[in-house]
Write a protein that holds these residues in place. Structure first.
Motif, mmCIF file in Angstrom:
data_model
loop_
_atom_site.group_PDB
_atom_site.id
_atom_site.type_symbol
_atom_site.label_atom_id
_atom_site.label_comp_id
_atom_site.label_asym_id
_atom_site.label_seq_id
_atom_site.Cartn_x
_atom_site.Cartn_y
_atom_site.Cartn_z
ATOM 1 N N GLY A 218 0.826 -1.211 0.000
ATOM 2 C CA GLY A 218 0.000 0.000 0.000
ATOM 3 C C GLY A 218 0.852 1.249 0.000
ATOM 4 N N GLU A 219 0.229 2.384 0.369
ATOM 5 C CA GLU A 219 0.995 3.628 0.440
ATOM 6 C C GLU A 219 1.933 3.567 1.641
ATOM 7 N N THR A 220 3.154 4.063 1.449
ATOM 8 C CA THR A 220 4.166 3.969 2.504
ATOM 9 C C THR A 220 3.701 4.639 3.785
ATOM 10 N N ALA A 221 3.059 5.799 3.667
ATOM 11 C CA ALA A 221 2.638 6.536 4.863
ATOM 12 C C ALA A 221 1.706 5.679 5.714
ATOM 13 N N ARG A 222 0.772 5.004 5.052
ATOM 14 C CA ARG A 222 -0.178 4.162 5.790
ATOM 15 C C ARG A 222 0.538 2.965 6.434
ATOM 16 N N LEU A 223 1.453 2.337 5.679
ATOM 17 C CA LEU A 223 2.190 1.183 6.232
ATOM 18 C C LEU A 223 3.006 1.608 7.449
ATOM 19 N N GLY A 224 3.580 2.836 7.369
ATOM 20 C CA GLY A 224 4.382 3.357 8.479
ATOM 21 C C GLY A 224 3.540 3.502 9.742
ATOM 22 N N ARG A 225 2.296 3.968 9.570
ATOM 23 C CA ARG A 225 1.398 4.129 10.734
ATOM 24 C C ARG A 225 0.985 2.761 11.274
ATOM 25 N N GLN A 226 0.793 1.825 10.351
ATOM 26 C CA GLN A 226 0.314 0.505 10.759
ATOM 27 C C GLN A 226 1.390 -0.323 11.459
ATOM 28 N N TYR A 227 2.640 -0.158 10.999
ATOM 29 C CA TYR A 227 3.753 -0.927 11.580
ATOM 30 C C TYR A 227 4.808 0.055 12.095
ATOM 31 N N PRO A 228 4.512 0.743 13.233
ATOM 32 C CA PRO A 228 5.387 1.841 13.676
ATOM 33 C C PRO A 228 6.804 1.390 14.037
ATOM 34 N N GLY A 229 6.995 0.147 14.454
ATOM 35 C CA GLY A 229 8.335 -0.301 14.844
ATOM 36 C C GLY A 229 9.141 -0.892 13.699
ATOM 37 N N ALA A 230 8.572 -0.901 12.515
ATOM 38 C CA ALA A 230 9.227 -1.598 11.395
ATOM 39 C C ALA A 230 10.468 -0.861 10.909
ATOM 40 N N THR A 231 11.436 -1.607 10.431
ATOM 41 C CA THR A 231 12.599 -1.020 9.771
ATOM 42 C C THR A 231 12.163 -0.595 8.373
ATOM 43 N N VAL A 232 12.582 0.583 7.954
ATOM 44 C CA VAL A 232 12.168 1.036 6.617
ATOM 45 C C VAL A 232 13.374 1.079 5.678
ATOM 46 N N ASN A 233 13.282 0.400 4.574
ATOM 47 C CA ASN A 233 14.308 0.474 3.514
ATOM 48 C C ASN A 233 13.743 1.313 2.380
ATOM 49 N N GLU A 234 14.400 2.428 2.104
ATOM 50 C CA GLU A 234 13.898 3.303 1.041
ATOM 51 C C GLU A 234 14.600 3.005 -0.275
ATOM 52 N N HIS A 235 13.821 2.828 -1.302
ATOM 53 C CA HIS A 235 14.377 2.608 -2.646
ATOM 54 C C HIS A 235 13.886 3.766 -3.522
ATOM 55 N N ARG A 236 14.336 4.937 -3.215
ATOM 56 C CA ARG A 236 13.792 6.204 -3.731
ATOM 57 C C ARG A 236 13.267 6.170 -5.159
ATOM 58 N N ARG A 237 14.109 6.480 -6.142
ATOM 59 C CA ARG A 237 13.600 6.578 -7.520
ATOM 60 C C ARG A 237 13.593 5.196 -8.189
ATOM 61 N N MET A 238 12.781 4.346 -7.633
ATOM 62 C CA MET A 238 12.754 2.971 -8.147
ATOM 63 C C MET A 238 11.320 2.468 -8.205
ATOM 64 N N ALA A 239 11.153 1.378 -8.953
ATOM 65 C CA ALA A 239 9.875 0.661 -8.950
ATOM 66 C C ALA A 239 10.102 -0.682 -8.284
ATOM 67 N N LEU A 240 9.252 -1.024 -7.333
ATOM 68 C CA LEU A 240 9.290 -2.363 -6.738
ATOM 69 C C LEU A 240 8.287 -3.244 -7.470
ATOM 70 N N THR A 241 8.782 -4.365 -7.975
ATOM 71 C CA THR A 241 7.902 -5.286 -8.716
ATOM 72 C C THR A 241 8.117 -6.704 -8.190
ATOM 73 N N PRO A 242 7.191 -7.606 -8.489
ATOM 74 C CA PRO A 242 7.489 -9.015 -8.177
ATOM 75 C C PRO A 242 8.610 -9.520 -9.093
ATOM 76 N N ALA A 243 9.337 -10.530 -8.649
ATOM 77 C CA ALA A 243 10.331 -11.170 -9.521
ATOM 78 C C ALA A 243 9.612 -11.725 -10.750
ATOM 79 N N LEU A 244 10.339 -11.835 -11.856
ATOM 80 C CA LEU A 244 9.747 -12.297 -13.112
ATOM 81 C C LEU A 244 9.720 -13.831 -13.161
ATOM 82 N N VAL A 245 8.930 -14.350 -14.081
ATOM 83 C CA VAL A 245 8.827 -15.801 -14.258
ATOM 84 C C VAL A 245 9.224 -16.142 -15.692
ATOM 85 N N ASN A 246 10.252 -16.955 -15.842
ATOM 86 C CA ASN A 246 10.623 -17.477 -17.155
ATOM 87 C C ASN A 246 10.033 -18.884 -17.253
#
Ligand SMILES: [Zn+2]
Length: 408
Positions: A38-66
């Protein structure tokens, strides 16, 4: 659940695949499983103790399937190093000759296969379906960091090879995945038995389907380029009974091969009626644009598959018929050959399509709660501002991107 073991990966865009891309999105993950997307801001509120890894100018996608490769042919790359100047059967002859010369197994074959498997993983493949008859794929499956499904291939069209093949199949361990090579190379009774076994065990059954146009001629009329080739090799014993009409899919239907766990590889020369049959049975299709282009076997009816509600998978096929084994390149080639197919649909094929085709979509293929956290972080250029640009970038330029793999 200790909150500090939860990790949030945030990025400029998250591409869940089964929903719209999320700007400033993230995924929450624990022990390698996705908890939420979901949106990062909402996830941050939902999991306040979580470690956050920022991947700034990137797209996160699922791994591909060959969904289709033959790792054991990786040492035969010389075959695809320059444009092909012969017909499909001429290429098979060359493949067999080169393999006779270099050996089907041994150090050279194993090293080349290992190198290609490593490249596949590095280029973002999380699930790889290998077909082979030497055991090289099986031996690489254990060390592949994602998931490698090794299918043992059966072939032999002549009656005289049937008993031996049936015996070998009967001795396979229940966990062993098996495939039939192609209708022009595998006896119909063996195909029937292979599919019965796969159905009983809940396995996927892959088979090369309608790849050369000459296959249809053989199935309908019992003559043509493919029959001549088989005759020259001494395997045309007259036992094959031509149907008189129809094509490969009709033939498969007659043999009882079609259901939702049958994976038709290539599926180029099929009619609208055959596509309706496939869609009705829930059959899966794997397209291999790079291999088709090299072998000049034709262009599959991609739009028609999609319009019938089917989501094809994508595969590279082997180094013997494709000069570069990159699923990103397959996406780009498909986009170039099919302007009526949207980039978002192509990216869906490369992820969810493959996972569905291999019966793994409960675990892979999209970013959703409960799925495996096998993510790609793909760097984006500055000018990606909307969904369409995002998908177009992934499909057209993903091959050049220096992506990161995030696998917990
Ligand atoms: Zn193949």
């Amino acid at each position: 659940m200790a909150p500090d073991s939860i990790r949030i990966h945030s990025a400029a865009w998250v591409v869940p695949v089964d929903g719209a891309p999320i700007r400033n999105g993230g995924v929450a993950e624990k022990d390698g499983m996705l908890l939420e997307v979901g949106e990062t801001a909402r996830l941050g509120r939902q999991y306040p103790g979580a470690t956050v890894n920022e991947h700034r100018r990137m797209a996160l996608t699922p791994a591909l399937v060959n969904a289709h490769i033959h790792l054991e042919l990786s040492h035969l790359a010389a075959l695809a190093a320059s444009p092909l100047d012969t017909a499909f059967t001429g290429w098979i002859n060359r493949l067999l000759q080169l393999r006779d010369r270099l050996g089907a197994t041994g150090e050279l074959a194993e090293q080349a296969a290992r190198r290609i498997a490593e490249n596949q993983y590095r280029s973002g493949i999380g699930l790889l379906a290998d077909i082979g008859n030497t055991g090289i794929g099986r031996s690489l499956a254990a060390s592949f960091p994602g998931q490698l499904l090794p299918f043992a291939e059966y072939l032999g069209l002549a009656e005289r090879s049937l008993a031996k093949n049936m015996q070998r199949l009967a001795q396979e361990d229940d966990a062993a995945l098996c495939s039939g090579h192609a209708p022009y190379s595998t006896h119909p009774r063996l195909l029937r038995r292979l599919k019965e076994r796969a159905r009983t065990l809940g396995h996927v059954f892959p088979i090369h389907t309608a790849e050369p146009a000459a296959e249809g001629e053989m199935i309908r009329e019992g003559r043509g380029e493919m029959v001549e080739f088989i005759r020259q090799r001494g395997f045309w014993d007259g036992s094959f009974v031509p149907r008189g009409s129809g094509g490969t899919i009709h033939y498969f239907r007659d043999l009882g091969l079609l259901d939702s766990r049958t994976l038709c590889i290539h599926a180029i020369h099929v009619t609208d009626e055959e596509i309706r049959i496939m869609a009705g049975e829930g059959v899966k299709v794997c397209l291999c644009p790079g291999s088709n282009q090299f072998l000049r076997t034709g262009t599959p009816p991609v739009r028609a598959y999609l319009d019938h509600g089917m989501l094809p998978a994508l595969g590279t096929d082997s180094s013997a018929s494709n000069p570069r084994l990159s699923l990103w390149r397959e996406m780009r080639l498909l986009a170039m050959a099919h302007p009526a197919v949207q980039a978002a649909e192509i990216f869906r094929m490369a992820t969810l399509g493959g996972a569905q085709a291999l019966g793994m979509d409960r675990h892979l293929g999209t970013l959703a709660a409960g799925k495996k956290a096998d993510l790609l972080a793909v760097p984006l250029p500055e000018d990606v501002e909307n969904e369409e640009q995002l998908y177009r970038f992934l499909v057209e330029h993903g091959e050049q991107a220096e992506l990161d793999r995030i696998l917990q």
